[in-house]
Motif scaffolding. Structure first.
Motif, PDB file in Angstrom:
ATOM      1  N   ALA A 251       0.678  -1.292   0.093  1.00 42.16           N
ATOM      2  CA  ALA A 251       0.091   0.003   0.176  1.00 42.16           C
ATOM      3  C   ALA A 251       0.845   1.146   0.028  1.00 42.16           C
ATOM      4  O   ALA A 251       2.130   1.438   0.549  1.00 42.16           O
ATOM      5  CB  ALA A 251      -1.028   0.116   1.325  1.00 42.16           C
ATOM      6  N   ASP A 252       0.502   2.231  -0.480  1.00 40.24           N
ATOM      7  CA  ASP A 252       0.989   3.618  -0.449  1.00 40.24           C
ATOM      8  C   ASP A 252       0.905   4.122   0.833  1.00 40.24           C
ATOM      9  O   ASP A 252      -0.254   4.780   1.016  1.00 40.24           O
ATOM     10  CB  ASP A 252       0.568   4.621  -1.796  1.00 40.24           C
ATOM     11  N   LEU A 253       1.605   4.282   1.732  1.00 38.67           N
ATOM     12  CA  LEU A 253       1.569   4.720   2.943  1.00 38.67           C
ATOM     13  C   LEU A 253       2.161   6.204   3.320  1.00 38.67           C
ATOM     14  O   LEU A 253       2.194   6.696   4.233  1.00 38.67           O
ATOM     15  CB  LEU A 253       2.178   3.690   4.006  1.00 38.67           C
ATOM     16  N   SER A 254       2.712   6.800   2.074  1.00 39.25           N
ATOM     17  CA  SER A 254       3.080   8.014   2.146  1.00 39.25           C
ATOM     18  C   SER A 254       2.193   8.886   2.986  1.00 39.25           C
ATOM     19  O   SER A 254       2.668   9.860   3.453  1.00 39.25           O
ATOM     20  CB  SER A 254       3.498   8.484   0.754  1.00 39.25           C
ATOM     21  N   GLY A 255       0.938   8.936   2.738  1.00 37.11           N
ATOM     22  CA  GLY A 255      -0.068   9.966   3.322  1.00 37.11           C
ATOM     23  C   GLY A 255      -0.001   9.868   4.895  1.00 37.11           C
ATOM     24  O   GLY A 255      -0.518  10.774   5.618  1.00 37.11           O
ATOM     25  N   ASN A 256       0.578   8.883   5.456  1.00 31.95           N
ATOM     26  CA  ASN A 256       0.519   8.996   6.750  1.00 31.95           C
ATOM     27  C   ASN A 256       1.975   9.233   7.346  1.00 31.95           C
ATOM     28  O   ASN A 256       2.263   9.446   8.697  1.00 31.95           O
ATOM     29  CB  ASN A 256       0.757   7.230   7.242  1.00 31.95           C
ATOM     30  N   GLU A 257       2.594   9.974   6.591  1.00 36.39           N
ATOM     31  CA  GLU A 257       3.976  10.365   6.912  1.00 36.39           C
ATOM     32  C   GLU A 257       4.145  11.996   7.276  1.00 36.39           C
ATOM     33  O   GLU A 257       4.926  12.569   8.007  1.00 36.39           O
ATOM     34  CB  GLU A 257       5.038  10.294   5.868  1.00 36.39           C
ATOM     35  N   PHE A 258       3.148  12.681   6.873  1.00 38.56           N
ATOM     36  CA  PHE A 258       3.018  14.121   7.035  1.00 38.56           C
ATOM     37  C   PHE A 258       1.702  14.671   7.366  1.00 38.56           C
ATOM     38  O   PHE A 258       0.886  14.149   7.186  1.00 38.56           O
ATOM     39  CB  PHE A 258       3.527  14.638   5.600  1.00 38.56           C
ATOM     40  N   GLY A 259       1.989  15.934   8.189  1.00 30.74           N
ATOM     41  CA  GLY A 259       0.691  16.570   8.715  1.00 30.74           C
ATOM     42  C   GLY A 259       0.328  16.138  10.096  1.00 30.74           C
ATOM     43  O   GLY A 259       0.390  14.957  10.581  1.00 30.74           O
TER      44      GLY A 259
END
Length: 452
Positions: A421-429
């Motif tokens: 899965a693309d988990l990059s959205g969990n890395e920022f913000g």
């Protein structure tokens, strides 16, 4: 000073890290009863079906959460308070007295006095590391089973035990569940709220029953200075504003809420361990009717609770299925609670479909009437078997037999590529950047999801 969900376990872990220091936990108590919990749950289901407006839902929520204190259902916050008392870290009777009452204030003063009395400068030095030993941990697990407590504590209590130098496993939870009866029904395990539980006899009656049956260790050291038998006293307010200690109830004030060991709601505890070719998971069965506990159905794969909600609104879930919500574990995104799923899956169950949840995430202490196999380990982000599931695979969630199984030829299943899965959205913000190191080094859920 701590009361809600992750705060109390975090404070306990912190206290145990400095185990030579004395500690007394001081809770605030639950808010008075507002709108009944089943009515709130029904409103959430109606909103999921778009049968009531956002403003109508908000009105229900405001009437449900209307005052200071913990929520009145038996979720993680109130399970915390049960644990701190049955493990000897509260003063007796402190868990479920409402805030902003004379008795609550008197209990807080008494706890403060006790904290001063147990320092190394006095004659009753009681370090927290001497209170939390193997016996206290077992008492905590017994209390969870007897009350149908929060599944979150299959993480929190494991991590707290580790901070005390004690190894607690899910197998220990399962072994104790076989011999500890379910004595309480508090929403979501019943219609009553935690104030009803307290009024029926509460912690003092519960511990009296468990001690009488030999299901708790009485010979423990406590912050109160007694064994656990000293926790059978009930505090009341004296004429001078101080506390008067009385014998607690010897009979339940309401057996629809709190029962004796001789007539339990169930002969076994409210939590169960699942094991099989999909890994290991925990499930809260105390709120699930027997006819709904076993589900064998095709898997539908989602990578977020929002994906499932979108599919529901699009009319794609009118069928029997096991909802697989993966990449929700500690390494993937820090393991958030998937509480948005409860109303949606509840609606589908009410419509007559056989539904269950399978996830490497958390479902919280409010896990309700739909069977939810949660904390699946190994998690998908670690390449666990849950990452190899495909839409349509037949999955069986079977709490009575403790099984979690996918019916696919094992050689074929082993040969499958694990999904990525693309988990990059969990890395920022929202501060996620600060916790990247912790996610990367998180242990499996079964080990408490702590940092290596």
């Amino acid at each position: 000073l701590g009361i809600c969900d992750k705060i109390v376990p975090g404070l306990l872990i912190a206290a145990l890290t400095f185990g030579h220091l004395p500690a007394v936990f001081i809770p605030a108590g639950p808010m008075p009863s507002g709108m009944p919990n089943p009515a709130r749950s029904k409103a959430r289901q109606l909103y999921a079906e778009r049968k009531i407006s956002w403003d109508e839902l908000l009105d229900v929520e405001a009437k449900s959460y209307h005052a200071p204190g913990t929520c009145t259902f038996y979720g993680t916050a109130n399970s915390n308070q049960m644990l701190m008392e049955i493990m000897g870290l509260h003063i007796p009777g402190a868990s479920f007295v409402n805030p902003d009452t004379p008795l609550r204030d008197a209990l807080t003063r008494a706890a403060t006095s006790r904290a001063l009395a147990i320092t190394a400068q006095g004659n009753e030095y009681t370090p927290v590391g001497a209170v939390i030993d193997e016996r206290a941990i077992v008492n905590g697990v017994v209390g969870l089973h007897a009350t149908g407590g929060s599944t979150n504590h299959t993480l929190h209590l494991v991590a707290a035990a580790k901070a005390a130098g004690i190894r607690l496993t899910w197998d220990d939870f399962a072994d104790l569940s076989e011999v500890v009866p379910l004595l309480a029904r508090v929403y979501p395990n019943g219609k009553a709220d935690v104030n009803d539980f307290h009024n029926a006899g509460g912690m003092q009656y519960l511990m009296r029953e468990l001690l009488g049956e030999g299901l708790l260790h009485e010979d423990v050291r406590t912050a109160w200075g007694s064994g656990l038998g000293g926790y059978l006293k009930t505090p009341t307010l004296g004429e001078d504003g101080g506390i008067v200690w009385n014998e607690g109830r010897t009979t339940s004030g309401d057996e629809t809420v709190l029962r004796p060991v001789s007539d339990p709601f169930s002969p076994e505890g409210g939590l169960a361990l699942l094991d099989g070719n999909l890994g290991r998971a925990v499930i809260k069965v105390s709120a699930v009717k027997p006819e709904h506990q076993v589900v064998e159905a095709p898997a539908l794969i989602f990578h977020s609770q929002e994906e499932l909600s979108d599919a529901f609104r699009a009319g794609q879930l009118e069928r029997d299925f096991v909802a697989v919500i993966r990449f929700q574990g500690p390494k993937a995104n820090g393991m958030p609670e998937l509480h948005k799923l409860t109303p949606t899956l509840g609606v589908l169950q009410d419509r007559g479909y056989k539904v269950a949840l399978l996830t490497d995430g958390r479902m919280s202490g409010a896990s309700g009437k739909v069977p939810a196999a949660i904390h699946v380990t190994p998690e998908a982000a670690d390449g666990g078997p849950i990452a190899k599931l495909h839409d349509g695979d037949i999955v069986r969630v079977d709490p009575p037999r403790g099984r979690l199984h996918v019916f696919v030829d094992q050689a074929e299943f082993n040969a499958r590529e694990a999904a990525v899965a693309d988990l990059s959205g969990n890395e920022f913000g929202l501060g996620r950047e600060m916790f990247r190191m912790f996610r990367a080094n998180a242990q499996p859920a079964e080990m408490g999801a702590g940092v290596l």
